[in-house]
Write a protein that holds these residues in place. Structure first.
Motif, mmCIF file in Angstrom:
data_model
loop_
_atom_site.group_PDB
_atom_site.id
_atom_site.type_symbol
_atom_site.label_atom_id
_atom_site.label_comp_id
_atom_site.label_asym_id
_atom_site.label_seq_id
_atom_site.Cartn_x
_atom_site.Cartn_y
_atom_site.Cartn_z
ATOM 1 N N ASP A 364 0.820 -1.216 0.000
ATOM 2 C CA ASP A 364 0.000 0.000 0.000
ATOM 3 C C ASP A 364 0.853 1.264 0.000
ATOM 4 N N LEU A 365 2.097 1.069 -0.351
ATOM 5 C CA LEU A 365 3.031 2.187 -0.360
ATOM 6 C C LEU A 365 2.555 3.305 -1.273
ATOM 7 N N PHE A 366 2.137 2.912 -2.469
ATOM 8 C CA PHE A 366 1.755 3.908 -3.453
ATOM 9 C C PHE A 366 0.597 4.762 -2.956
ATOM 10 N N GLU A 367 -0.380 4.098 -2.329
ATOM 11 C CA GLU A 367 -1.525 4.822 -1.775
ATOM 12 C C GLU A 367 -1.047 5.883 -0.783
ATOM 13 N N GLN A 368 -0.132 5.458 0.085
ATOM 14 C CA GLN A 368 0.326 6.379 1.121
ATOM 15 C C GLN A 368 1.143 7.530 0.532
ATOM 16 N N ASP A 373 0.981 10.808 2.836
ATOM 17 C CA ASP A 373 1.240 10.343 4.195
ATOM 18 C C ASP A 373 2.718 10.135 4.459
ATOM 19 N N ILE A 374 3.453 9.752 3.422
ATOM 20 C CA ILE A 374 4.880 9.547 3.643
ATOM 21 C C ILE A 374 5.705 10.267 2.584
ATOM 22 N N LYS A 375 6.835 10.749 3.023
ATOM 23 C CA LYS A 375 7.732 11.460 2.124
ATOM 24 C C LYS A 375 8.967 10.613 1.825
ATOM 25 N N ASP A 376 9.337 9.801 2.799
ATOM 26 C CA ASP A 376 10.474 8.899 2.629
ATOM 27 C C ASP A 376 9.982 7.496 2.897
ATOM 28 N N ILE A 377 10.565 6.531 2.218
ATOM 29 C CA ILE A 377 10.260 5.175 2.625
ATOM 30 C C ILE A 377 11.454 4.644 3.402
ATOM 31 N N GLU A 402 9.103 10.696 -7.995
ATOM 32 C CA GLU A 402 8.353 11.921 -7.687
ATOM 33 C C GLU A 402 8.748 12.493 -6.336
ATOM 34 N N GLY A 403 10.039 12.558 -6.098
ATOM 35 C CA GLY A 403 10.516 13.191 -4.871
ATOM 36 C C GLY A 403 10.497 12.297 -3.646
ATOM 37 N N VAL A 404 9.877 11.123 -3.760
ATOM 38 C CA VAL A 404 9.886 10.190 -2.638
ATOM 39 C C VAL A 404 11.160 9.352 -2.720
ATOM 40 N N LYS A 405 11.850 9.266 -1.600
ATOM 41 C CA LYS A 405 13.133 8.581 -1.628
ATOM 42 C C LYS A 405 13.211 7.440 -0.625
ATOM 43 N N VAL A 406 14.173 6.595 -0.857
ATOM 44 C CA VAL A 406 14.423 5.513 0.087
ATOM 45 C C VAL A 406 15.412 6.004 1.140
ATOM 46 N N ASN A 407 15.034 5.798 2.372
ATOM 47 C CA ASN A 407 15.862 6.240 3.484
ATOM 48 C C ASN A 407 16.307 5.000 4.251
ATOM 49 N N ILE A 408 17.574 4.645 4.112
ATOM 50 C CA ILE A 408 18.072 3.448 4.794
ATOM 51 C C ILE A 408 18.367 3.808 6.243
ATOM 52 N N ILE A 409 17.571 3.299 7.146
ATOM 53 C CA ILE A 409 17.777 3.702 8.532
ATOM 54 C C ILE A 409 18.649 2.720 9.292
#
Ligand code: GDP
Length: 478
Positions: A364-368, A373-377, A402-409
């Protein structure tokens, strides 16, 4: 807290009409069911000679409301709590081990180091507490749960590698938390070691050594060879003195969960950092959404202890459920109250779970993303070897939809563990495993915490999957 004319009349034991008349006289036109604004309320109460007192609603489920007021007279110096941060492979774990090995066993014969999420050492008759989970991911996931437990951050930078992306992240996280930073320039034993370059690079981030007119402390060391450890500890004590870290040992304890798990034999086992007061065996305690009585307590040397003062890490049993890292704990005088509050908090948690369970999952990432709802994954990455971790991390970080990025935590080598899941849950992350699998505890935790785990054996497939999810093209898997 607003009040209508009618309600006020009742409170003042007057006729509503009388109040309306009075208000008119004061230049306020109001009807019976109208809310009075603050000014009007002040005016009319002034007329009757009564005081307006704001009714503050106390959230009875908020643990912090049960922490007794501090008596400044009783505050005493307490040991600093230190977190080690820095880029992967710059030597955080080696430094933690090195400090523990050279310091903990000294004078503590017979102690067997116990991994309880933190340990305490002694230097010049003063104590220092180190959190055992290096890196800013854990630090920040705690912070996101409202726990601020670190007093000083040690930024480890390898002298042969210099400032790297996670170095910068660590700086930012420490700064956001307003935690003072000491720079540990590590791997000084290596041939390519260039501490001047590290200093130079860090000036860009306002970490300027004293010699250059700044106020950041730099310590050169070799974690591997155990060189410079004493210098670092001295600097930690110096900074801690400047920070005037204080606590009151003479009260009921409160603090934070460092880690927790379910043990087959002992039940719920939680590592706690006492931040204020003294924790004692037998204390009725509320921890996050669970509660109980401190049944047994051991320190970082595996020794049974009866009490633990401020800044001491301990492992306790006796809770009726497993809390989460970053949860607050508060000790109560009587068990009945602890039980009541614990049960209330459990109920609230259940209700919240029923209401909205909005963890990220790739499906459901795309929906969010669409809903903003989210700016970074957030991603936690585990792989069989360090090379894969790095390759995969680098590729994932390049994805930009589209500006959403992967954030490796968080990254790591080895099986996916329960702690990875807890971290994922606390920071709303998905877990990607490359050539590794979750162990049993992790599987259970993932189920209960609703954390999405994705397993892969081919790097480009892992990347494709994340990218597809971000673009909303992922076929539901189940
Ligand atoms: P972390 O990812 O920051 O926790 O880094 P580690 O502590 O796992 O260290 C990564 C690698 O660097 C390991 O192979 C360590 O042995 C090595 N290492 C750490 N500190 C030093 C040091 O002071 N000198 C040298 N030569 N190697 C070090």
């Amino acid at each position: 807290g607003s009040i209508t004319v009618g309600e006020l009349a009742e409170k003042l034991n007057k006729e509503t009409n009388e109040i309306i008349k009075k208000l008119m006289f004061l230049g306020v036109m109001a009807t019976k069911n109208q809310d009075l604004d603050e000014d009007a309320l002040e005016l009319i109460c002034g007329e009757y000679g009564v005081e307006v007192e704001e009714e503050v609603e106390v959230d009875k489920s908020d643990l912090t409301n049960y922490i007794a007021e501090e008596d400044p007279e009783k505050l005493e110096e307490r040991p600093p709590v230190v977190t080690i941060m820095g880029h992967v492979d710059h030597g955080k774990t080696t430094l933690l081990d090195s400090i523990r090995n050279t310091k903990v066993t000294e004078g503590e014969a017979g102690g067997i180091t116990q991994h309880i999420g933190a340990y305490q050492i002694r230097e010049n008759d003063k104590k220092v507490t180190f959190l055992d989970t290096p890196g800013h991911a854990a630090f920040t996931s705690m912070r996101s749960r409202g726990a601020q437990i670190t007093d000083i951050a040690i930024l480890v930078v390898a002298a042969d590698d210099g400032v790297m992306p996670q170095t910068i992240e660590a700086i930012n996280h420490a700064k956001a938390a307003e935690v003072p930073i000491i720079v540990a320039v590590n791997k000084m034993d290596k041939e390519g070691a260039n501490p001047d370059r590290v200093m130079q690079e860090l000036t860009e981030y306002q970490l300027i050594p004293e010699d250059w007119g700044g106020d950041t402390i730099f310590v050169n060391l070799s974690a591997l060879k155990g060189e410079g450890i004493d210098d670092l500890l001295e600097m930690i004590l110096l900074v801690s003195e400047v920070e005037e870290l204080k606590a009151n040992a003479d009260r009921l304890a409160d603090g934070t969960v460092i880690e927790a798990q379910l043990d087959k034999g002992r039940g719920s086992v939680a590592s706690l950092l006492v931040q204020n007061g003294t924790l004692r065996v037998g204390d009725p305690i509320v921890v996050g959404n669970t509660f109980g009585r401190v049944r047994a307590m051991v320190n970082d040397l595996g020794k049974r202890i009866k009490s633990a003062g401020p800044s001491t890490p301990v492992e306790i049993t006796g809770l009726n459920d497993v809390p989460l890292a970053g949860d607050r704990f508060v000790v109560f005088k009587d068990e009945k109250q602890a039980r009541q509050i614990g049960e209330m908090r459990q109920e609230i948690q259940l209700e919240e779970k029923r209401g909205s369970q909005s963890r990220v999952s790739l499906d459901d990432l795309f929906e969010q993303i669409k809903q903003g709802d989210i700016k970074d994954i957030n991603v936690i990455l585990k792989a069989d070897v360090q090379g894969s971790v790095e390759a995969l991390a680098a590729s994932l970080q390049k994805i930009d939809v589209e500006g959403v990025k992967v954030n490796i935590i968080h990254t790591g080598v080895g099986a996916i563990k329960e702690s990875d899941i807890i971290l994922a849950s606390a920071s709303n992350a998905i877990v990607i495993g490359f050539n590794v699998r979750p162990d049993n505890n992790a599987k259970k935790a993932a189920e209960s915490e609703k954390v999405d785990i994705r397993l892969h054996r081919v790097i480009y497939k892992a990347i494709e999957e994340v990218e597809a999810a971000m673009k909303g093209m992922l076929d539901p898997e189940f």
